[in-house]
Design a protein around this motif. Structure first.
Motif, PDB file in Angstrom:
ATOM      1  N   VAL A  13       0.860  -1.177   0.000  1.00  0.00           N
ATOM      2  CA  VAL A  13       0.000   0.000   0.000  1.00  0.00           C
ATOM      3  C   VAL A  13       0.897   1.227   0.000  1.00  0.00           C
ATOM      4  CG1 VAL A  13      -1.811   1.265   1.207  1.00  0.00           C
ATOM      5  CG2 VAL A  13      -1.769  -1.246   1.326  1.00  0.00           C
ATOM      6  N   LEU A  14       0.704   2.077  -0.983  1.00  0.00           N
ATOM      7  CA  LEU A  14       1.439   3.337  -1.074  1.00  0.00           C
ATOM      8  C   LEU A  14       0.392   4.444  -1.009  1.00  0.00           C
ATOM      9  CD1 LEU A  14       3.700   2.309  -4.091  1.00  0.00           C
ATOM     10  CD2 LEU A  14       4.240   2.141  -1.666  1.00  0.00           C
ATOM     11  N   SER A  15       0.344   5.152   0.109  1.00  0.00           N
ATOM     12  CA  SER A  15      -0.696   6.155   0.279  1.00  0.00           C
ATOM     13  C   SER A  15      -0.278   7.495  -0.308  1.00  0.00           C
ATOM     14  CB  SER A  15      -1.048   6.330   1.758  1.00  0.00           C
ATOM     15  OG  SER A  15      -0.085   7.125   2.404  1.00  0.00           O
ATOM     16  N   HIS A  16      -1.261   8.303  -0.607  1.00  0.00           N
ATOM     17  CA  HIS A  16      -1.002   9.633  -1.161  1.00  0.00           C
ATOM     18  C   HIS A  16      -0.309  10.545  -0.151  1.00  0.00           C
ATOM     19  CE1 HIS A  16      -4.772  10.219   0.984  1.00  0.00           C
ATOM     20  NE2 HIS A  16      -4.512  11.506   1.000  1.00  0.00           N
ATOM     21  N   THR A  17      -0.328  10.167   1.128  1.00  0.00           N
ATOM     22  CA  THR A  17       0.336  10.973   2.163  1.00  0.00           C
ATOM     23  C   THR A  17       1.783  10.556   2.374  1.00  0.00           C
ATOM     24  OG1 THR A  17      -0.437   9.486   3.903  1.00  0.00           O
ATOM     25  CG2 THR A  17      -1.829  11.381   3.387  1.00  0.00           C
ATOM     26  N   GLY A  18       2.223   9.523   1.642  1.00  0.00           N
ATOM     27  CA  GLY A  18       3.607   9.083   1.755  1.00  0.00           C
ATOM     28  C   GLY A  18       3.800   7.832   2.604  1.00  0.00           C
ATOM     29  N   ASP A  19       2.736   7.367   3.254  1.00  0.00           N
ATOM     30  CA  ASP A  19       2.846   6.136   4.041  1.00  0.00           C
ATOM     31  C   ASP A  19       3.031   4.948   3.108  1.00  0.00           C
ATOM     32  OD1 ASP A  19       2.381   7.414   6.521  1.00  0.00           O
ATOM     33  OD2 ASP A  19       0.219   7.355   6.168  1.00  0.00           O
ATOM     34  N   LYS A  20       3.856   3.994   3.552  1.00  0.00           N
ATOM     35  CA  LYS A  20       4.094   2.772   2.789  1.00  0.00           C
ATOM     36  C   LYS A  20       3.897   1.587   3.717  1.00  0.00           C
ATOM     37  CE  LYS A  20       7.517   4.924  -0.162  1.00  0.00           C
ATOM     38  NZ  LYS A  20       8.917   4.920  -0.602  1.00  0.00           N
ATOM     39  N   ILE A  21       3.093   0.632   3.265  1.00  0.00           N
ATOM     40  CA  ILE A  21       2.846  -0.579   4.051  1.00  0.00           C
ATOM     41  C   ILE A  21       3.203  -1.772   3.167  1.00  0.00           C
ATOM     42  CG2 ILE A  21       1.122  -1.987   5.239  1.00  0.00           C
ATOM     43  CD1 ILE A  21      -0.472   0.672   5.618  1.00  0.00           C
ATOM     44  N   HIS A  22       4.043  -2.658   3.675  1.00  0.00           N
ATOM     45  CA  HIS A  22       4.439  -3.867   2.962  1.00  0.00           C
ATOM     46  C   HIS A  22       4.174  -5.059   3.884  1.00  0.00           C
ATOM     47  CE1 HIS A  22       6.492  -1.520  -0.146  1.00  0.00           C
ATOM     48  NE2 HIS A  22       6.905  -0.757   0.847  1.00  0.00           N
ATOM     49  N   ILE A  23       3.333  -5.970   3.421  1.00  0.00           N
ATOM     50  CA  ILE A  23       2.987  -7.149   4.217  1.00  0.00           C
ATOM     51  C   ILE A  23       3.312  -8.388   3.386  1.00  0.00           C
ATOM     52  CG2 ILE A  23       1.111  -8.418   5.347  1.00  0.00           C
ATOM     53  CD1 ILE A  23      -0.375  -5.677   5.491  1.00  0.00           C
ATOM     54  N   LYS A  24       3.977  -9.369   4.005  1.00  0.00           N
ATOM     55  CA  LYS A  24       4.248 -10.658   3.368  1.00  0.00           C
ATOM     56  C   LYS A  24       3.640 -11.742   4.243  1.00  0.00           C
ATOM     57  CE  LYS A  24       8.734  -9.840   1.212  1.00  0.00           C
ATOM     58  NZ  LYS A  24      10.122 -10.318   1.165  1.00  0.00           N
ATOM     59  N   LEU A  25       2.806 -12.577   3.641  1.00  0.00           N
ATOM     60  CA  LEU A  25       2.170 -13.661   4.388  1.00  0.00           C
ATOM     61  C   LEU A  25       2.226 -14.950   3.566  1.00  0.00           C
ATOM     62  CD1 LEU A  25      -1.039 -11.755   5.492  1.00  0.00           C
ATOM     63  CD2 LEU A  25       0.894 -12.341   6.953  1.00  0.00           C
ATOM     64  N   PRO A  26       2.481 -16.085   4.215  1.00  0.00           N
ATOM     65  CA  PRO A  26       2.448 -17.364   3.506  1.00  0.00           C
ATOM     66  C   PRO A  26       1.039 -17.635   2.954  1.00  0.00           C
ATOM     67  CG  PRO A  26       3.481 -17.607   5.660  1.00  0.00           C
ATOM     68  CD  PRO A  26       2.876 -16.242   5.618  1.00  0.00           C
ATOM     69  N   ILE A  27       0.964 -18.167   1.738  1.00  0.00           N
ATOM     70  CA  ILE A  27      -0.317 -18.429   1.073  1.00  0.00           C
ATOM     71  C   ILE A  27      -1.226 -19.310   1.930  1.00  0.00           C
ATOM     72  CG2 ILE A  27      -1.410 -19.562  -0.917  1.00  0.00           C
ATOM     73  CD1 ILE A  27      -0.052 -16.951  -1.716  1.00  0.00           C
ATOM     74  N   GLU A  28      -0.689 -20.364   2.516  1.00  0.00           N
ATOM     75  CA  GLU A  28      -1.529 -21.267   3.322  1.00  0.00           C
ATOM     76  C   GLU A  28      -2.141 -20.528   4.510  1.00  0.00           C
ATOM     77  OE1 GLU A  28      -2.568 -24.292   2.413  1.00  0.00           O
ATOM     78  OE2 GLU A  28      -1.426 -23.877   0.580  1.00  0.00           O
ATOM     79  N   PHE A  29      -1.404 -19.612   5.093  1.00  0.00           N
ATOM     80  CA  PHE A  29      -1.910 -18.808   6.202  1.00  0.00           C
ATOM     81  C   PHE A  29      -3.022 -17.875   5.713  1.00  0.00           C
ATOM     82  CE2 PHE A  29      -1.465 -14.968   8.960  1.00  0.00           C
ATOM     83  CZ  PHE A  29      -1.929 -15.548  10.128  1.00  0.00           C
ATOM     84  N   VAL A  30      -2.824 -17.255   4.555  1.00  0.00           N
ATOM     85  CA  VAL A  30      -3.844 -16.363   3.995  1.00  0.00           C
ATOM     86  C   VAL A  30      -5.127 -17.140   3.715  1.00  0.00           C
ATOM     87  CG1 VAL A  30      -4.443 -14.876   2.034  1.00  0.00           C
ATOM     88  CG2 VAL A  30      -2.151 -14.764   3.034  1.00  0.00           C
ATOM     89  N   LYS A  31      -4.998 -18.358   3.165  1.00  0.00           N
ATOM     90  CA  LYS A  31      -6.185 -19.188   2.897  1.00  0.00           C
ATOM     91  C   LYS A  31      -6.971 -19.432   4.177  1.00  0.00           C
ATOM     92  CE  LYS A  31      -4.478 -21.873  -1.045  1.00  0.00           C
ATOM     93  NZ  LYS A  31      -4.134 -23.237  -1.486  1.00  0.00           N
ATOM     94  N   LYS A  32      -6.263 -19.741   5.266  1.00  0.00           N
ATOM     95  CA  LYS A  32      -6.935 -19.976   6.546  1.00  0.00           C
ATOM     96  C   LYS A  32      -7.595 -18.702   7.057  1.00  0.00           C
ATOM     97  CE  LYS A  32      -3.992 -23.823   7.831  1.00  0.00           C
ATOM     98  NZ  LYS A  32      -2.935 -24.328   8.663  1.00  0.00           N
TER      99      LYS A  32
END
Length: 86
Positions: A13-32
C-alpha cells in the motif's frame, strides 16, 4: 524461517500521504485467514472494491498457482494497493 518452496502473498500500500505498508504472508496462512473471515484488510465504510469478490479472485489465483501481480488498485486520492503472489 521460510521454506524455500513456500509461496507468499505480498500486499503493498502506497498512500497519497507518503505512508508505505508492505505485508508478506504465507499463502496457506492467507487461505486460513480468508476461510475464517479474518483477512479483513479491505473491509470498511470506504471500501473501494467489493471485498468478497477480491478475496474470491485471490483464492482462484492460489488454486491455479498463479504468480506475479494479481491485483493493482489505484484510488482517485492517489493511494495504490498491489497484491502480488511470489
Amino acid at each position: 524461517m521460510r521454506i524455500s518452496e513456500e509461496r507468499l502473498l505480498r500486499v503493498r500500500v502506497l498512500s497519497h500521504t507518503g505512508d508505505k505498508i508492505h505485508i508478506k504472508l504465507p499463502i496457506e496462512f492467507v487461505k486460513k485467514m480468508i476461510k475464517n473471515n479474518t483477512f479483513d484488510f479491505f473491509y470498511g465504510a470506504e471500501d473501494m472494491v467489493d471485498s468478497k469478490k477480491l478475496l474470491d479472485v485471490l483464492i482462484r489465483a492460489f488454486d491455479y498457482d498463479l504468480s506475479g501481480e494479481v491485483a493493482h488498485m489505484e484510488r482517485k486520492n492517489g493511494d495504490i494497493i498491489k497484491m502480488i503472489i511470489d
